[in-house]
Design an enzyme around this catalytic site. Structure first.
Site, PDB file in Angstrom:
ATOM      1  N   ARG A 156     -13.185  -5.703   7.825  1.00 41.52           N
ATOM      2  CA  ARG A 156     -14.229  -4.880   8.428  1.00 41.52           C
ATOM      3  C   ARG A 156     -15.450  -4.836   7.525  1.00 41.52           C
ATOM      4  NH1 ARG A 156     -12.086   0.765  10.189  1.00 41.52           N
ATOM      5  NH2 ARG A 156     -11.923   1.118   7.961  1.00 41.52           N
TER       6      ARG A 156
ATOM      7  N   ASP B 159     -11.846  12.262   9.946  1.00 37.29           N
ATOM      8  CA  ASP B 159     -11.638  11.151   9.010  1.00 37.29           C
ATOM      9  C   ASP B 159     -11.997   9.810   9.660  1.00 37.29           C
ATOM     10  OD1 ASP B 159      -9.164  12.119  10.395  1.00 37.29           O
ATOM     11  OD2 ASP B 159      -8.438  10.150   9.797  1.00 37.29           O
TER      12      ASP B 159
ATOM     13  N   GLY C 199      -4.643   4.404   3.688  1.00 38.68           N
ATOM     14  CA  GLY C 199      -3.203   4.205   3.596  1.00 38.68           C
ATOM     15  C   GLY C 199      -2.789   2.759   3.802  1.00 38.68           C
TER      16      GLY C 199
ATOM     17  N   ARG D 177     -16.654   8.631   5.089  1.00 42.13           N
ATOM     18  CA  ARG D 177     -16.413   9.378   6.329  1.00 42.13           C
ATOM     19  C   ARG D 177     -16.750  10.846   6.119  1.00 42.13           C
ATOM     20  NH1 ARG D 177     -11.459   6.239   8.066  1.00 42.13           N
ATOM     21  NH2 ARG D 177     -11.567   4.416   6.751  1.00 42.13           N
TER      22      ARG D 177
ATOM     23  N   ASP E  61     -13.278   3.087  13.022  1.00 45.70           N
ATOM     24  CA  ASP E  61     -11.821   3.246  13.125  1.00 45.70           C
ATOM     25  C   ASP E  61     -11.334   3.181  14.570  1.00 45.70           C
ATOM     26  OD1 ASP E  61     -11.106   3.177  10.537  1.00 45.70           O
ATOM     27  OD2 ASP E  61     -10.121   5.129  10.507  1.00 45.70           O
TER      28      ASP E  61
ATOM     29  N   LYS F 238      -8.210  -4.329   6.221  1.00 41.99           N
ATOM     30  CA  LYS F 238      -7.279  -3.374   6.847  1.00 41.99           C
ATOM     31  C   LYS F 238      -5.936  -4.053   7.088  1.00 41.99           C
ATOM     32  CE  LYS F 238      -7.487   0.032  10.600  1.00 41.99           C
ATOM     33  NZ  LYS F 238      -8.423   0.608  11.567  1.00 41.99           N
TER      34      LYS F 238
HETATM   35  P1  AMP Z   1      -5.757   6.341  11.769  1.00 40.55           P
HETATM   36  O1  AMP Z   1      -5.050   7.128  12.820  1.00 40.55           O
HETATM   37  O2  AMP Z   1      -5.549   4.864  11.885  1.00 40.55           O
HETATM   38  O3  AMP Z   1      -7.190   6.696  11.650  1.00 40.55           O
HETATM   39  O4  AMP Z   1      -5.050   6.715  10.386  1.00 40.55           O
HETATM   40  C1  AMP Z   1      -4.901   8.029   9.904  1.00 40.55           C
HETATM   41  C2  AMP Z   1      -4.362   7.971   8.504  1.00 40.55           C
HETATM   42  O5  AMP Z   1      -3.075   7.335   8.480  1.00 40.55           O
HETATM   43  C3  AMP Z   1      -5.220   7.181   7.515  1.00 40.55           C
HETATM   44  O6  AMP Z   1      -5.113   7.806   6.273  1.00 40.55           O
HETATM   45  C4  AMP Z   1      -4.560   5.825   7.531  1.00 40.55           C
HETATM   46  O7  AMP Z   1      -4.805   5.102   6.342  1.00 40.55           O
HETATM   47  C5  AMP Z   1      -3.101   6.197   7.635  1.00 40.55           C
HETATM   48  N1  AMP Z   1      -2.292   5.134   8.265  1.00 40.55           N
HETATM   49  C6  AMP Z   1      -2.301   4.719   9.541  1.00 40.55           C
HETATM   50  N2  AMP Z   1      -1.422   3.730   9.731  1.00 40.55           N
HETATM   51  C7  AMP Z   1      -0.824   3.485   8.547  1.00 40.55           C
HETATM   52  C8  AMP Z   1       0.180   2.586   8.081  1.00 40.55           C
HETATM   53  N3  AMP Z   1       0.762   1.714   8.902  1.00 40.55           N
HETATM   54  N4  AMP Z   1       0.518   2.631   6.782  1.00 40.55           N
HETATM   55  C9  AMP Z   1      -0.044   3.505   5.949  1.00 40.55           C
HETATM   56  N5  AMP Z   1      -0.986   4.381   6.317  1.00 40.55           N
HETATM   57  C10 AMP Z   1      -1.378   4.391   7.588  1.00 40.55           C
HETATM   58 MG    MG Z   2      -8.615   6.402  10.503  1.00 36.76          MG
END
Ligand code: AMP
Ligand code: MG
Length: 487
Positions: A176, A252, A92, A183, A262, A113
């Protein structure tokens, strides 16, 4: 040594096609500037450390410039988050820029990232803030230095781009590196969407690129799953032995390579606390420190489910059964070494358990306890350490067992004992308050503290002159820091 424009790309994941990822260009940050770079990570790409100081470096890793051979892609995956299935996640806010191979023939994914919105951003802004980028950078390099398998970090680039979290912050990007960004959730995505053909393609890809030795086995996929089980057991044993709490062990966030991956609200233990929860949104403690062990198995079961099209359920169950005994063996081996033991005895597990039970609620610093235990002979060390324990009589009883055990282990000089123990017991770990100090300075525009802390953490086992302040227990303000989960 290569110049920045001499990197050689081979984008194997991108070639899997549009069912696996989407072409997206990074969205540049304003006024990019180098916050910190890792010489060791640069060396993985055969890059001279000096390249990090050039303006083009900050431009490349903040979305302003791109190599012609790079093929930036946002990957699709899904995963189990806090036990519930999320059908579509994906990159994301990160992009796989491409795969680079070095002179040794190793491939490294370059993953940027904080690179802006993608089709998988859902409600997010696609950004990462300076604070969380610095934390990810420091943690990956620190874990690696401790001998704990982890993704790596090449650099953090800061900017003036405003990013809104609980308050306004500044956007940053972290580059990274990992041999793969696949994953558990990748397999789950294709399994639950019943995209059988693509799932087979993914499995072949992982097998060929990352587990080629499993090809030789009668059942290559099963051999690969076993290997994944083994690597996870070993990784989590290392987390537990060194007091690392990941905080968001969703599937994930679990790498198919068994590397730590992550980084969010992670923490190293200061005082030992088996029930420690580093993630403040984890109200039930699903990912508490001691729960990491069973959750490791839970996550592997989720992966096993996604592999049922390729492997029989019985074989998967049998492979899953390897996890706990392997974990136990690795963990005990590490803890024996942390205690300075070179031989194995039946009762060692109890010795470790009793010690941890005494540490619990005693406010004993987990890292410094082991370091000090190796500073001098067992007899002198335990005499000095007993004052830290609430239950001193209990500790004395443990100390008697320990001294007797050390005596049975063999005859060593104090110096031999110190060298051996200090080689496995770090003096410096990434304490939350140290990261916090470095982040506060960086947010005010001074990156020297991030760089110094990174430097210290690259040699965690070596006492470094003038760096005493990095080997201290947290001050009162730093003991119960609430690390924001928004990143
Ligand atoms: P994480 O908790 O960082 O592992 O993220 C979980 C999901 O949310 C993943 O698909 C990330 O890409 C997405 N995500 C986290 N933060 C953001 C953000 N600021 N913008 C877009 N997607 C995000
Ligand atoms: Mg993640």
């Amino acid at each position: 040594m290569k110049a920045l424009d001499e990197l050689t790309f081979d984008n194997r994941f991108a070639r899997l096609g549009d069912a696996f990822s989407t072409h997206v260009l990074p969205e540049p940050l304003d006024e990019p500037r180098l916050v910190v770079a890792s010489d060791a990570a640069l060396a993985l790409l055969d890059l001279d450390p000096a390249v990090a100081q050039t303006p083009v470096f900050a431009e490349l890793f903040s979305g302003h410039k791109l190599w012609e051979e790079a093929e930036p892609r946002a990957m699709v995956y899904s995963g189990h988050q806090f036990g519930g299935y999320s059908p579509q996640l994906g990159d994301g806010r990160g992009l796989l820029l491409g795969e680079v191979y070095n002179a040794a023939g190793e491939h490294w994914d370059l993953h940027l990232k904080g690179a802006g919105m993608t089709p998988y951003s859902r409600m997010g802004d696609g950004r990462a803030v300076l604070r969380s980028s610095i934390r990810e950078f420091l943690a990956s390099e620190a874990l690696h230095a401790l001998g704990i398998p982890s993704s790596r970090a090449l650099c953090v680039i800061g900017s003036s781009t405003p990013v809104w979290r609980e308050k306004q912050e500044r956007g940053a990007m972290v580059l990274r590196l990992a041999p793969s960004h696949i994953r558990f959730g990748h397999f789950e995505y294709f399994y639950y969407t019943k995209k059988t053909e693509q799932q087979a393609q993914l499995a072949e890809h992982v097998l060929n690129l990352h587990y080629p030795e499993c090809r030789e086995q009668p059942e290559p996929y099963l051999a690969m799953f076993r290997e994944i089980v083994e690597r996870n057991a070993e990784m989590i044993a290392k987390w537990q032995a060194y007091g690392f709490c990941h905080g968001v062990m969703n599937t994930d966030n679990m790498s198919i390579l068994g590397i730590t991956f992550d980084f969010g609200p992670f923490a190293f233990l200061d005082d030992f606390d088996a029930h420690f929860i580093c993630n403040h949104s984890d109200h039930e403690g699903r990912y508490s420190f001691s729960n990491q062990v069973p959750i490791g198995q839970w996550n592997l079961s989720a992966l096993a489910q996604a592999l049922t099209p390729f492997i029989s359920v019985d074989a998967l169950k049998e492979a899953l059964g390897l996890y706990l005994p392997l974990y136990q063996a690795h963990y005990l081996d590490l803890m024996r070494r942390r205690l300075g033991l070179t031989t194995a005895e039946e009762e060692d597990q109890k010795l470790v358990e009793r010690l941890l039970a005494l540490m619990q609620n005693s406010g004993v610093d987990y890292t410094l306890f082991f370091r000090r235990l190796g500073d001098e002979s067992a007899t002198l060390a335990v005499a000095r350490l007993r004052d830290d324990f609430v239950d001193m009589a209990g500790f004395d009883a443990w100390a008697d067992l320990y001294k007797a055990r050390v005596a049975r282990d063999g005859e060593y000089s104090e110096e031999q004992r110190r060298v051996r123990m200090h080689a496995v017991n770090p003096l410096y770990i990434l304490r939350n308050y140290l990261a916090q100090n470095a982040i506060a300075a960086a947010e005010a525009g001074d990156y020297s503290e991030v760089r110094r802390l990174h430097e210290v953490l690259t040699k965690p086992f070596e006492e470094q002159a003038g760096m005493e302040q990095y080997a201290q227990r947290p001050p009162d303000w730093g003991k119960h820091l609430e690390i924001s989960c928004s990143s």
